[in-house]
Design an enzyme around this catalytic site. Structure first.
Site, short mmCIF file in Angstrom:
data_model
loop_
_atom_site.label_atom_id
_atom_site.label_comp_id
_atom_site.label_asym_id
_atom_site.label_seq_id
_atom_site.Cartn_x
_atom_site.Cartn_y
_atom_site.Cartn_z
N CYS A 1 -30.96 80.45 -31.18
CA CYS A 1 -31.70 79.31 -31.82
C CYS A 1 -31.98 79.43 -33.52
O CYS A 1 -31.94 78.06 -34.02
CB CYS A 1 -33.06 79.36 -31.37
N GLU B 1 -41.34 76.64 -28.65
CA GLU B 1 -40.41 77.24 -29.53
C GLU B 1 -39.17 76.38 -29.10
O GLU B 1 -38.39 76.83 -28.32
CB GLU B 1 -40.47 78.76 -29.23
#
Ligand code: NAD
Length: 492
Positions: free
Chosen positions: A275, A241
């Site tokens: 993010c 991720e």
């Protein structure tokens, strides 16, 4: 704090020495402990796999209780690491999605773990096919500093629902939270289930080399490459991720006020250290000045007196602050537009948001993930040009499009490839339990959350069950007329 039943029973029957031993198995700080605890968990996962729903549900209950009982301490520890992190942001962006994820898993986990029948070709009937989800064993989880709670809890929910044991490496960049989290986990979970690893990069490297049954890493793309290389000799499957530059396309028929509202929300939450924060905005030049004025008004309305505003978070550390300051220092001053009267403060690491108009695409600001409250406005003439700009760069984690024209929105979503997309919104696709979350290309691979996460951290085992009457016996040699007829049908 109230410990779970499993921990209670272990602790009440233990001597002080056993309890100290348990603590040193729950909280790992050396590479020797790391190896030993991994081997323990691996052996337990092979001899005592967690197959029943009741045990998994208890683990989810314990996780929920741990969060519930420690909300204040968690928010304070995160704030201490950030220099200042708004408690409301910790509630909204860390605690709330953690509780929501646990509750969704508790509601659906029993259904997800059932063996289910799937289709079979008529040729093989009356046999049937099944998919049987099984725990993988020991899951390694590596956590970054930006949302250190949710990015630990999210993968833990999926791993526990799937019946796994866990080792979890916290980020050395958020050490106070890491320690508080490790203590809480040690209190609510037996070291036969979960242990937390603390320490610097050397222990993180050793961690990434352990032969986990699956390693879920969240962090930067650069370190992600190292994780994959460390996992390769063991053939450890990885979910990466990662980050990247998530673009926003603003179409020319946009309600600009609505777009600015959402972009600024995404850029100011956690001071842009998210993010899936919008990284840069592709928008026609005629809208630039109005975008800047609306953003100034937005700041005045939502973050007045930003120098002393309890809702606004700070930059995690000096290294990150200087990295971003370095991007700005190399830009021409006329393109930099402060949105408030307050200047950045290196001492307190307060960084008020600002807009940069048309930075050079080769500048550091446009070559790296910004991860701070800086909004570059880039210009495009035609939609094709905007789409080409995105497609010429690494695949982003998220992509956002604002506008009304369905055809144009459709063009954007079908002709670009990103981890996820939100239309006339930012960030919220990440919070949907029924949408898998993850990156693509440079922003990572493998999805989790909800059922996708359960399946990611389970072995979805295919099982073929032959019937009492075995039709395949008709195809045995010697190959006669019946066989030939069968083949003629199959090879058509
Ligand atoms: P990081 O890569 O520095 O650290 C993440 C983890 O990696 C930590 O646990 C750390 O101990 C470990 N680590 C650091 N160096 C290592 C090495 N050489 N070998 C092995 N392990 C090592 O990442 P970060 O700076 O903490 O996080 C910021 C990045 O994470 C940004 O790029 C952001 O976009 C990304 N991110 C992605 C997601 C997502 O869900 N895709 C979520 C949050 C953050």
């Amino acid at each position: 704090m109230t410990a779970n039943n499993e921990t209670n029973s272990t602790q009440s029957s233990s001597t002080q020495t056993t309890s100290d031993t348990n603590h040193s198995l729950s909280i790992i700080t050396t590479t020797e402990q790391l190896q030993g605890q991994f081997l323990r968990l691996q052996a337990l996962s092979r001899t005592q796999p967690i197959l029943d729903w009741a045990t998994r549900e208890t683990h989810l209950d314990n996780l929920e209780m741990m969060l519930s009982d420690n909300q204040k301490d968690i928010a304070q520890a995160i704030s201490a690491d950030f220099g200042y992190r708004s408690e409301s942001e910790t509630q909204f962006a860390e605690l709330f999605p953690s509780f929501a994820g646990i509750s969704h898993a508790k509601k659906n986990g029993k259904k997800w773990m059932r063996t289910r029948r799937v289709g079979i070709s008529t040729l093989y009937m009356p046999a049937h096919n099944e998919i049987q989800p099984q725990p993988l064993g020991v899951i390694g989880i590596m956590v970054p500093w930006n949302y250190p709670l949710y990015l630990a809890i999210g993968p833990m929910i999926d791993a526990l629902t799937a019946g796994n044991r866990i080792m979890i490496k916290m980020s050395e960049a958020a050490p106070q939270f890491a320690e508080a989290f490790a203590e809480a986990v040690a209190h609510y979970f037996s070291p036969d289930m979960v242990s937390v690893v603390l320490g610097e990069v050397d222990i993180a490297e050793a961690f990434s080399k352990l032969p986990f049954d699956h390693l879920l890493y969240t962090g930067s793309t650069e370190v992600g490459k190292k994780i994959m290389a460390a996992a390769a000799p063991n053939l450890t499957p990885v979910t990466l991720e990662l980050g990247g530059k998530s673009p926003v396309i603003v179409l020319d028929d946009v309600n600009l006020e609505a777009a600015v509202n959402r972009v600024m929300m995404g850029k100011t939450l956690n001071a842009g250290q998210t993010c899936v924060a919008p990284d840069y905005v592709l928008i026609q030049r005629q809208h630039h000045q109005r975008f800047i004025s609306l953003a100034k008004e937005w700041m005045q309305e939502h973050y007045p007196n930003i120098g002393d505003n309890p809702d606004y978070s700070h930059i995690i550390n000096n290294q990150q602050f200087k990295r971003v300051q370095g991007y700005l220092d190399s830009l021409p001053a006329e393109g930099v537009h402060p949105l408030t009267d307050v200047e950045s403060n290196v001492e307190t690491r307060l960084m008020p948001p600002l807009i940069v108009t048309e930075p050079d695409p080769t500048s550091k600001l446009m070559q790296n993930e910004i991860f701070a409250p800086i909004v570059p406005l880039m210009h495009y003439e035609t939609l094709d040009e905007a789409i080409d700009f995105i497609n010429a760069r690494p695949r982003p984690l998220a992509l956002y499009v604002f506008g009304k024209n369905d055809h144009d929105i459709d063009q954007v979503r079908t002709r670009t490839v990103s981890g996820g997309v939100a239309i006339n919104e930012v960030l919220l696709h990440l919070l949907q339990h029924d949408l898998p979350f993850g990156g693509v290309g440079d922003s990572g691979f493998g999805t989790y959350h909800g059922q996708a996460g359960f399946e990611r951290l389970s072995h979805m085992k295919p099982v073929f069950v032959q019937a009492k009457v075995n039709g395949m016996n008709l195809l045995l040699p010697p190959y006669g007329a019946l066989f030939k007829k069968g083949m003629a049908l199959m090879l058509k």
